[in-house]
Design an enzyme around this catalytic site. Structure first.
Site, mmCIF file in Angstrom:
data_model
loop_
_atom_site.group_PDB
_atom_site.id
_atom_site.type_symbol
_atom_site.label_atom_id
_atom_site.label_comp_id
_atom_site.label_asym_id
_atom_site.label_seq_id
_atom_site.Cartn_x
_atom_site.Cartn_y
_atom_site.Cartn_z
ATOM 1 C CB CYS A 133 9.569 11.049 2.697
ATOM 2 S SG CYS A 133 9.133 9.779 3.887
ATOM 3 C CB CYS A 148 6.257 4.229 -15.625
ATOM 4 S SG CYS A 148 7.770 4.308 -16.551
ATOM 5 C CB CYS A 160 -1.540 3.742 -1.234
ATOM 6 S SG CYS A 160 0.055 4.009 -2.022
ATOM 7 C CB CYS A 202 0.070 3.817 -9.840
ATOM 8 S SG CYS A 202 -0.756 2.870 -8.542
ATOM 9 C CB CYS A 206 -5.819 4.363 -4.173
ATOM 10 S SG CYS A 206 -5.218 5.759 -5.039
#
Ligand code: SF4
Length: 470
Positions: free
Chosen positions: A2, A234, A396, A451, A454
């Site tokens: 969002c 992170c 995800c 990250c 995926c």
């Protein structure tokens, strides 16, 4: 995914928030909402220009503090109850909140709060986080910093949040910093947004990111920072600069346009042997290199430059900007129809040519398969596909509504040559996670702080079975 916005200390903050939401509309198109100071929230299903049309901007309520939200649904269906911002009446005044992300222990926390007698209007995770914070603040003498610190520890998942309370505006991110959140300033006013492109639209200056695990409070004395959680690593979403973020934004400290350009250069290095083969097989003027608009534009230009083939760059596919993004439409039927509405093809530039197309990623492969089919129907001699991300093999769970693992074409079909067959393309090239990591490094960033789940299914957080859709 969002997008959120907050303005503190600006006359007519609501109309400024409207501009910030409009500038970030690419991040969520299902609903939007704005709340100003103590007035009721206005929200609705649809785009910013539909819920807050130009003709009604002057009617947006006055007030120096406002927050807003563009929604893209992951937790909870597309209903008004699940549209943000959310509000909660407390013993210390009304608290409003806009949230970007996804909570993976949603049901566990909901049951926990239900046992404390707390009810819910919808099934949105933003509402859950707000109620958790407010419940904790009521317990601890209205100390919101402490309550947010508690929520950062308790909530598992991705969240970047702007919260408006009687004592000021708060901004905070989860400990892994999955989703972006930045601070801007214009004269004495502070801005909180997901993406810097929104600051540019309002003439606000980019100050810095809200750090992972950090809590920011903006109030009369100015901006204060508190440690919410001290992260030791992170996991910022690498897909943000690959696809989601607007090209003019700086996300996780990396300019998106430049990031995509560097990925294009990396792809040129990987593609060079194939390109040399093509030059032996065909006349140079029989080859055209085109982006699939709009995301791949920067990467394709850099790809051509690096290959020494700027003369071969052309745009053979034109995108209609009124059809939305195919990736973020939930239903297959809607997606199919949108592909047709979304792209137009320049026949003259395609017939009798080897068409090399670049794109950011392949999810189900349905859009690309259609595009390749159309190019061939229009007389392309061959279609070569270059994708500047690795094959997507994992879903995800951190705010992007990717399909189940078996729906991902890389899982359903396998290696790139098998996927190429499914796409009916003559060749398919992906980069590797190592290529993404080296581009991240080229910006002076630690690649371990991102990250890539995926692509390699290495999730920073353990994802509970009931959340995994596969
Ligand atoms: Fe981003 Fe992929 Fe990680 Fe989700 S799994 S946060 S889309 S990199």
């Amino acid at each position: 995914m969002c997008r959120v916005a907050g303005v503190y200390g600006y006359r007519f903050a609501a109309s400024m928030v409207r501009t910030l939401l409009f500038a970030q509309q690419h991040g969520g198109q299902e609903s939007c909402g704005i709340c100003v100071s103590d007035f009721p929230i206005k929200k609705g299903l649809g785009l910013v220009t539909e819920i807050f049309p130009d003709s009604q901007v002057s009617q947006l309520l006055p007030g120096k503090y406002a927050i807003g939200h563009d929604r893209y649904a992951t937790q909870g269906s597309v209903t008004l109850d699940n549209a943000a911002p959310f509000e909660c009446t407390t013993s210390f005044g009304t608290v409003f909140q806009a949230h970007n992300g996804h909570v993976i222990n949603y049901w566990e926390l909901r049951k926990f709060l239900a046992r404390k007698g707390i009810g819910f209007n919808g099934t949105n995770d933003g509402e859950l986080i707000l109620k958790l914070i407010v419940w904790k603040a009521e317990q601890n003498g209205h100390n919101l910093v402490e309550a947010i610190r508690y929520a950062i520890k308790k909530v598992r998942g991705a969240f970047s949040i702007v919260l408006m309370a009687p004592d000021g505006m708060y901004a905070f991110r989860d400990r892994y910093g999955y989703r972006p959140l930045v601070i801007g300033k214009k004269r004495k006013a502070y801005f909180i947004v997901s993406e810097t492109c929104a600051l540019d639209k309002c003439g606000a200056r980019y100050l810095r990111e809200v750090k992972p695990g950090e809590i920011i409070r903006i109030s009369k004395p100015g901006l204060e920072s508190f440690v919410g959680f001290q992260p030791n690593r992170c996991a910022s979403c690498i897909f943000e600069p690959i696809y989601f973020a607007f090209p003019s934004s700086i996300v996780f400290g990396m300019p998106v346009w430049e990031f995509q350009g560097r990925m294009g250069m990396r792809m040129a290095e990987l593609f060079r042997p194939k390109f040399e083969e093509l030059l032996k097989q065909y006349h140079r003027d029989q080859i055209v290199i085109s982006p699939i608009p709009d995301t791949a534009m920067s990467a394709t230009r850099a790809f051509c430059r690096e290959l020494g083939a700027e003369d071969l760059y052309d745009e053979v596919i034109i995108r209609s900007h009124y059809a939305g993004r195919t990736f973020i439409n939930a239903e297959q039927l809607v997606r199919d129809l949108k592909v047709k509405l979304k792209f137009s093809f320049i026949k003259k530039k395609i017939r009798g040519k080897v068409v090399i197309i670049l794109d950011d990623s392949i999810v189900r492969g349905s859009t690309l398969r259609k595009i390749v089919g159309i190019l061939k129907k229009l007389g392309a001699l061959a279609v070569y596909v270059v994708i500047y991300s690795p094959q997507i093999t994992g879903s995800c769970f951190m705010g992007i509504d990717t399909p189940t693992r078996k729906e991902l074409v890389a899982n359903a079909k396998g290696e790139p040559d098998k996927v190429a067959r499914f796409l009916k393309a003559d060749y398919l090239l992906h980069c590797r996670v190592a290529d993404l990591r080296s581009v991240v490094c080229s910006f002076g960033k630690d690649p371990n702080d991102f990250c890539y789940a995926c692509f390699n299914r290495r999730y920073a957080l353990r994802v509970p079975k009931e959340v995994r859709k596969e």
